[in-house]
Design a protein around this motif. Structure first.
Motif, mmCIF file in Angstrom:
data_model
loop_
_atom_site.group_PDB
_atom_site.id
_atom_site.type_symbol
_atom_site.label_atom_id
_atom_site.label_comp_id
_atom_site.label_asym_id
_atom_site.label_seq_id
_atom_site.Cartn_x
_atom_site.Cartn_y
_atom_site.Cartn_z
ATOM 1 N N GLY A 171 -24.494 25.641 1.398
ATOM 2 C CA GLY A 171 -23.284 25.384 0.636
ATOM 3 C C GLY A 171 -23.542 24.618 -0.641
ATOM 4 O O GLY A 171 -24.512 24.873 -1.349
ATOM 5 N N ALA A 172 -22.704 23.674 -0.898
ATOM 6 C CA ALA A 172 -22.787 22.941 -2.149
ATOM 7 C C ALA A 172 -22.256 21.528 -1.953
ATOM 8 O O ALA A 172 -21.519 21.241 -1.021
ATOM 9 N N LEU A 173 -22.680 20.680 -2.860
ATOM 10 C CA LEU A 173 -22.301 19.277 -2.784
ATOM 11 C C LEU A 173 -21.791 18.856 -4.157
ATOM 12 O O LEU A 173 -22.373 19.190 -5.185
ATOM 13 N N LEU A 174 -20.743 18.124 -4.139
ATOM 14 C CA LEU A 174 -20.118 17.713 -5.397
ATOM 15 C C LEU A 174 -20.748 16.440 -5.944
ATOM 16 O O LEU A 174 -21.005 15.498 -5.213
ATOM 17 N N PHE A 175 -20.994 16.421 -7.244
ATOM 18 C CA PHE A 175 -21.188 15.127 -7.917
ATOM 19 C C PHE A 175 -20.149 15.008 -9.029
ATOM 20 O O PHE A 175 -19.616 16.009 -9.512
ATOM 21 N N TYR A 176 -19.864 13.775 -9.403
ATOM 22 C CA TYR A 176 -18.791 13.595 -10.372
ATOM 23 C C TYR A 176 -18.930 12.259 -11.075
ATOM 24 O O TYR A 176 -19.732 11.405 -10.670
ATOM 25 N N CYS A 177 -18.148 12.098 -12.109
ATOM 26 C CA CYS A 177 -18.067 10.815 -12.799
ATOM 27 C C CYS A 177 -16.812 10.102 -12.325
ATOM 28 O O CYS A 177 -15.724 10.665 -12.357
ATOM 29 N N GLN A 178 -16.989 8.889 -11.918
ATOM 30 C CA GLN A 178 -15.840 8.158 -11.387
ATOM 31 C C GLN A 178 -14.731 7.963 -12.414
ATOM 32 O O GLN A 178 -13.568 7.857 -12.070
ATOM 33 N N PHE A 179 -15.121 7.909 -13.660
ATOM 34 C CA PHE A 179 -14.117 7.621 -14.682
ATOM 35 C C PHE A 179 -13.428 8.879 -15.213
ATOM 36 O O PHE A 179 -12.299 8.809 -15.691
ATOM 37 N N HIS A 180 -14.142 9.952 -15.178
ATOM 38 C CA HIS A 180 -13.610 11.137 -15.848
ATOM 39 C C HIS A 180 -13.559 12.370 -14.951
ATOM 40 O O HIS A 180 -13.525 13.493 -15.438
ATOM 41 N N ARG A 233 -17.418 16.846 -13.543
ATOM 42 C CA ARG A 233 -17.971 17.004 -12.209
ATOM 43 C C ARG A 233 -18.953 18.158 -12.212
ATOM 44 O O ARG A 233 -18.972 18.990 -13.098
ATOM 45 N N GLY A 234 -19.748 18.165 -11.187
ATOM 46 C CA GLY A 234 -20.750 19.219 -11.097
ATOM 47 C C GLY A 234 -21.136 19.413 -9.646
ATOM 48 O O GLY A 234 -20.528 18.840 -8.740
ATOM 49 N N GLY A 235 -22.148 20.205 -9.426
ATOM 50 C CA GLY A 235 -22.484 20.491 -8.048
ATOM 51 C C GLY A 235 -23.960 20.731 -7.820
ATOM 52 O O GLY A 235 -24.683 21.191 -8.695
ATOM 53 N N LEU A 236 -24.387 20.353 -6.622
ATOM 54 C CA LEU A 236 -25.697 20.738 -6.117
ATOM 55 C C LEU A 236 -25.463 21.933 -5.221
ATOM 56 O O LEU A 236 -24.780 21.823 -4.204
ATOM 57 N N SER A 237 -26.022 23.033 -5.593
ATOM 58 C CA SER A 237 -25.703 24.257 -4.869
ATOM 59 C C SER A 237 -26.930 24.861 -4.218
ATOM 60 O O SER A 237 -27.999 24.915 -4.807
ATOM 61 N N VAL A 238 -26.743 25.270 -3.005
ATOM 62 C CA VAL A 238 -27.776 26.036 -2.318
ATOM 63 C C VAL A 238 -27.233 27.447 -2.157
ATOM 64 O O VAL A 238 -26.999 27.931 -1.061
ATOM 65 N N GLU A 283 -16.725 26.285 -4.982
ATOM 66 C CA GLU A 283 -15.304 25.983 -4.884
ATOM 67 C C GLU A 283 -14.996 25.200 -3.625
ATOM 68 O O GLU A 283 -14.029 24.472 -3.544
ATOM 69 N N ALA A 284 -15.831 25.412 -2.648
ATOM 70 C CA ALA A 284 -15.597 24.726 -1.384
ATOM 71 C C ALA A 284 -16.600 23.608 -1.179
ATOM 72 O O ALA A 284 -16.841 23.178 -0.058
ATOM 73 N N ALA A 285 -17.165 23.163 -2.264
ATOM 74 C CA ALA A 285 -18.192 22.144 -2.145
ATOM 75 C C ALA A 285 -17.679 20.939 -1.359
ATOM 76 O O ALA A 285 -16.501 20.597 -1.415
ATOM 77 N N GLU A 286 -18.579 20.344 -0.687
ATOM 78 C CA GLU A 286 -18.207 19.209 0.137
ATOM 79 C C GLU A 286 -17.802 18.030 -0.738
ATOM 80 O O GLU A 286 -18.503 17.642 -1.657
ATOM 81 N N GLU A 287 -16.695 17.499 -0.437
ATOM 82 C CA GLU A 287 -16.229 16.347 -1.171
ATOM 83 C C GLU A 287 -16.224 15.175 -0.219
ATOM 84 O O GLU A 287 -16.297 15.338 0.986
#
Ligand SMILES: [Cu+2]
Length: 188
Positions: free
Chosen positions: A136-145, A151-156, A161-165
């Motif tokens: 799947g995928a994992l979300l990364f993001y900026c806390q402020f924006h 935001r972005g993602g680590l994807s395998v 769209e269903a990335a783990e939050e």
């Protein structure tokens, strides 16, 4: 000889046919009568270029980089996006992320489930280490924006769209009809 005179003054009274088309559109949209959470938001596929959906929200898309097999990658933070926005890696891969904030605002590189949270002022550099999910995928993001699409993602190869939050998923869409399969004995 009698002259028969005919008055030709025929006044044709055009009959006006009046059609009153009363379109009584008395539809009152009564959402969710009788309780029940509505089926809520229909995903509007705005085809805004430059955005993708990650973990259910819009992300400013500045590209995808294939990092499979790499030990580290440079990731730019800017106002307000990550570039590349998606890192495509291997299951379980560990990756060093060399962060540079090329914007003027402060930004963070945050992945809740990994305990990653690097905050950089404009012009600063930093590092993080991330581990790709098994699937799947994992979300990364900026806390402020985050809400500006930073935001972005680590994807395998997974579904961004269903990335783990961080915060458990909304219980998904529910209720497909299981109508069919009719009653007993549809005799022929
Ligand atoms: Cu930011």
């Amino acid at each position: 000889m009698p002259r028969s005179r005919r008055t030709t003054g025929l006044s044709l009274a055009a009959s006006a046919a009046i059609l009153l088309v009363t379109s009584a559109c008395g539809q009152q949209a009564q959402p969710g009568a009788g309780g029940g959470t509505g089926q809520g938001t229909e995903t509007e596929e705005t085809e805004a270029e430059g955005t993708i959906t990650i973990a259910g929200e819009e992300a400013n898309d500045h590209g995808t980089e294939d990092v499979a097999g790499m030990a580290s990658v440079e990731l730019e933070m800017d106002d307000s996006y990550f570039e590349p926005t998606v890192l495509s890696g291997e299951a379980g891969q560990t990756l060093g992320v060399e962060l540079t904030n090329e914007g003027s605002n402060q930004h963070t590189f945050t992945i809740d489930s990994l305990g990653v949270d690097v905050s950089l002022s404009g012009g600063e550099t930093g590092e993080a280490e991330v581990t790709f999910p098994d699937a799947g995928a994992l979300l990364f993001y900026c806390q402020f924006h985050d809400d500006l699409g930073m935001r972005g993602g680590l994807s395998v190869g997974g579904d961004l769209e269903a990335a783990e939050e961080d915060d458990g998923g909304s219980s998904g869409g529910g209720g497909g009809g299981d109508g069919g399969a009719g009653g007993p004995g549809y005799g022929r």
